[in-house]
Write an enzyme that holds these catalytic residues in place. Structure first.
Site, PDB file in Angstrom:
ATOM      1  N   ARG A  41       0.922  -1.324  -0.428  1.00 15.16           N
ATOM      2  CA  ARG A  41      -0.184   0.262  -0.441  1.00 15.16           C
ATOM      3  C   ARG A  41       0.836   1.439   0.090  1.00 15.16           C
ATOM      4  NH1 ARG A  41      -5.680   0.299   2.907  1.00 15.16           N
ATOM      5  NH2 ARG A  41      -6.565   1.230   0.839  1.00 15.16           N
ATOM      6  N   VAL A  89      -6.751   3.411  11.521  1.00 12.73           N
ATOM      7  CA  VAL A  89      -6.829   2.433  10.747  1.00 12.73           C
ATOM      8  C   VAL A  89      -8.536   1.817  11.420  1.00 12.73           C
ATOM      9  CG1 VAL A  89      -4.504   2.253  12.427  1.00 12.73           C
ATOM     10  CG2 VAL A  89      -6.327   1.675  13.610  1.00 12.73           C
ATOM     11  N   THR A  91     -10.987  -0.163  11.572  1.00  9.22           N
ATOM     12  CA  THR A  91     -12.728  -1.360  13.163  1.00  9.22           C
ATOM     13  C   THR A  91     -13.387  -1.451  12.189  1.00  9.22           C
ATOM     14  OG1 THR A  91     -13.413   1.225  12.926  1.00  9.22           O
ATOM     15  CG2 THR A  91     -12.195   0.751  14.448  1.00  9.22           C
ATOM     16  N   PRO A  92     -13.226  -2.736  11.460  1.00 14.28           N
ATOM     17  CA  PRO A  92     -14.074  -3.590  10.798  1.00 14.28           C
ATOM     18  C   PRO A  92     -15.465  -4.470  11.905  1.00 14.28           C
ATOM     19  CG  PRO A  92     -12.372  -4.904  10.929  1.00 14.28           C
ATOM     20  CD  PRO A  92     -11.886  -3.205  12.167  1.00 14.28           C
ATOM     21  N   THR A  93     -16.755  -4.916  11.425  1.00 13.58           N
ATOM     22  CA  THR A  93     -16.855  -5.605  13.075  1.00 13.58           C
ATOM     23  C   THR A  93     -16.531  -6.705  12.592  1.00 13.58           C
ATOM     24  OG1 THR A  93     -18.854  -4.794  10.925  1.00 13.58           O
ATOM     25  CG2 THR A  93     -19.768  -6.494  12.979  1.00 13.58           C
ATOM     26  N   GLU A 166     -16.756   8.278   0.307  1.00 13.47           N
ATOM     27  CA  GLU A 166     -15.637   8.519  -1.188  1.00 13.47           C
ATOM     28  C   GLU A 166     -16.211   8.869  -2.004  1.00 13.47           C
ATOM     29  OE1 GLU A 166     -14.849   3.505  -0.750  1.00 13.47           O
ATOM     30  OE2 GLU A 166     -14.488   4.201   1.584  1.00 13.47           O
ATOM     31  N   CYS A 273     -19.345   1.758   5.813  1.00 13.76           N
ATOM     32  CA  CYS A 273     -19.312   2.074   7.390  1.00 13.76           C
ATOM     33  C   CYS A 273     -20.983   1.883   7.391  1.00 13.76           C
ATOM     34  CB  CYS A 273     -18.779   3.690   7.083  1.00 13.76           C
ATOM     35  SG  CYS A 273     -17.557   4.009   6.328  1.00 13.76           S
ATOM     36  N   PHE A 274     -21.685   2.173   6.607  1.00 13.92           N
ATOM     37  CA  PHE A 274     -23.199   2.448   7.276  1.00 13.92           C
ATOM     38  C   PHE A 274     -23.326   0.821   8.209  1.00 13.92           C
ATOM     39  CE2 PHE A 274     -24.751   5.916   3.816  1.00 13.92           C
ATOM     40  CZ  PHE A 274     -24.251   6.601   4.421  1.00 13.92           C
ATOM     41  N   LYS A 336     -20.671   2.476  -4.968  1.00 13.14           N
ATOM     42  CA  LYS A 336     -21.328   3.945  -4.967  1.00 13.14           C
ATOM     43  C   LYS A 336     -20.635   4.313  -6.547  1.00 13.14           C
ATOM     44  CE  LYS A 336     -20.330   8.070  -3.012  1.00 13.14           C
ATOM     45  NZ  LYS A 336     -19.960   8.765  -1.561  1.00 13.14           N
TER      46      LYS A 336
END
Ligand code: NAD
Ligand code: UDX
Length: 481
Positions: A41, A89, A91-93, A166, A273-274, A336
């Site tokens: 990255r 960083v 912060t996923p589910t 985004e 995100c949502f 999107k």
């Protein structure tokens, strides 16, 4: 006499990259270092081919990189030597253990805090939570930072959630509705506010306590997503009754108390995100024994799931109740327009449902790679949300099926050729400019078009000969198949 000469950021992702680039652009007197563990990255950020696509970002990075903007895997340069350190960083589910599928996984945030504590031994630093986190995360970060036995270092913790979307990140950062800073120490808040004041009006920089700031970010995303689920619920009523969701959204949105934005009916919201943030808030609510609150917000996700499912079912139903062995073209895979990001994109779910129905899919997206598309569909079909499954993903029967049924095609006209139906899944502007007559002529008849974004001129398409189905508009001859 704390002056900010160097800002560091941990996490060179969709938020860290653009946010820090904007600071570098408007604060030429500050050196900005972005650190990531992921060497690939960082290499991409240092190349002509940036790892994320955002209109206007290339120019800013080109202009500042090597002057006061640096992408690096050198922790000392980026963190130890910086006066202010942003934590940006992921912060996923959580996908394992307690709270699986609901709770935010804070292991990356905690790791950052521990690493800072163990490496910074002198001086004062302001640590800024940029990531979206559950309320009270700042308390955990603060406790970890204060537990070093051999350190003279001192820290202030601030919460400064990011509201960029985004595809419009540069515009959003350049001209934010507000910058939110939560904290306990007014002096630290002022230092961060002064950085933003280089380009944001003072009255738009607002201050709250830490917990209000952390919570506001989750609430903002819940409210935005709730509007989409509301209009999507209305779209189903429209389809059943003869009302038109675009007209209803326009009429309702003209009420200044409601406002017109985020009322575009669609095939369902996606993005990283949502869903994650609603799950995060509902989990928190349950933790505080507020089941009614959790249920209330969870409805936003249920409605979104239903909308995606409804769309897939409609495609099957309208194609005479079977898509088995039929070829369908999918235009758009990103969640999107103006981004190459596919995280939680409705396209993934709908494509996997259609593959389950034994359809053949041609997929085109202007910004998403073939590898990404195949991987996304395979993951969902294998029900594998865990990166650790990657090794096996290649060999399962589901993956074999995806490989057999899905083709990613780089030219939209080629993509549509010989297919029974076109599915518009992302609202890319270029779709509006296509020669739809040419597309129609190359398709199997009857040629169907399902506009999951309501972006095309449906009367024109019907004149050409398409059977058009859109979101929230009643069918002309519902009795007909
Ligand atoms: P991302 O996955 O694109 O980027 C996160 C980066 O952090 C990755 O490159 C990863 O390698 C790196 N990383 C993880 N742990 C690390 C460590 N210990 N040291 C160094 N690098 C590490 O994520 P993102 O989309 O930029 O989101 C980051 C945060 O911002 C999340 O909390 C998200 O909810 C929030 N957010 C995202 C958006 C958005 O539009 N994507 C908008 C607002 C807020
Ligand atoms: C969102 C928030 O907007 C942003 O403030 C936050 O920082 C991160 O999460 P993002 O997910 O990048 O941003 O994009 P957004 O524009 O909110 O769109 C999310 C999803 O909702 C997309 O799939 C989009 O197509 C869909 N959407 C949006 C609709 O279906 N209808 C709308 O009216 C608006």
């Amino acid at each position: 006499n704390f002056t900010v000469k160097r800002i560091g950021c941990i996490g060179a992702g969709y938020v860290g990259g653009p946010t820090m680039s904007m600071i570098a652009k408007y604060c030429p007197h500050i050196d900005v270092y972005i650190f990531d563990l992921n060497q690939t990255r960082i290499n991409a950020w240092n190349s002509d081919n940036l790892p994320i696509y955002e209109p206007g970002l290339d120019e800013i990075v080109q202009e500042r990189r090597g002057k006061n903007l640096f992408f690096t895997t050198d922790y000392t340069e980026a963190v130890i030597k910086s006066d202010v350190v942003f934590l940006s960083v992921n912060t996923p589910t959580k996908h394992y253990g307690l709270g699986k599928g609901r709770q935010a996984d804070l292991k990356f945030i905690e790791l950052c805090a521990r690493q800072i504590r163990d490496s910074v031994k002198t001086g004062h630093k302001i640590i800024v939570e940029k990531s979206t986190v559950p309320i009270k995360t700042a308390m955990a970060v603060s406790r970890i930072l204060k537990t070093s036995s051999d350190s003279q270092a001192t820290f202030d913790i601030l919460s400064n959630p990011e509201f960029l979307a985004e595809g419009t990140a540069v515009k959003d950062l350049e001209n934010p509705d507000r910058v939110l800073i939560g904290g306990e120490n007014p002096a630290a808040i002022k230092i961060l506010a002064d950085v933003y004041a280089n380009w944001v009006k003072r009255e738009q920089i607002i201050q709250t306590n830490l917990w209000s700031s952390e919570l506001s970010k989750l609430v903002a995303n819940c409210f935005l997503a709730q509007r989409i689920s509301s209009i999507n619920a209305v779209s189903a009523i429209c389809e059943a009754t003869g009302a038109n969701v675009n007209e209803v959204a326009h009429a309702v949105g003209m009420d200044k108390r409601i406002g017109s934005r985020f009322l575009q009916a669609s095939v369902g919201f996606g993005g990283s995100c949502f869903q994650k943030d609603i799950l995060n808030l509902t989990y928190l609510a349950e933790h505080y024994h507020l089941k009614e609150v959790a249920d209330y917000f969870y409805g936003v996700i249920s409605m979104n799931d239903w909308q995606k499912q409804r769309f897939a079912q409609k495609v099957v139903h309208k194609l005479f109740n079977t898509v088995s062995s039929k070829k369908l073209s999918v235009l758009g895979f990103a969640f999107k327009k103006d981004t190459g990001d596919t995280r939680e994109s409705s396209s993934i779910f709908i494509c996997s449902k259609l593959v389950e129905e034994r359809a053949y899919l041609n997929i085109y997206d202007p910004k998403v790679s073939e590898l990404q598309i195949m991987d996304d569909i395979m993951r969902v079909m294998n029900d594998a949300y865990d990166g650790d499954f990657s090794a096996h993903l290649d060999t399962t029967p589901e993956s074999e099926m995806v490989r057999r049924c899905v083709k990613v095609i780089k030219d939209p006209y080629e993509c549509v050729k010989d297919t029974h139906a076109v599915l518009i899944m992302t609202e890319w502007d270029e779709f509006k400019t296509y020669d739809w007559k040419k597309m129609y002529d190359s398709m199997k008849k009857p040629a169907f078009l399902f506009d999951g974004r309501n972006i095309l001129d449906h009367s024109k398409l019907e004149e050409i000969g398409f059977d058009v189905y859109s979101i929230g508009v009643a069918e002309k001859n519902p009795a007909q198949w």
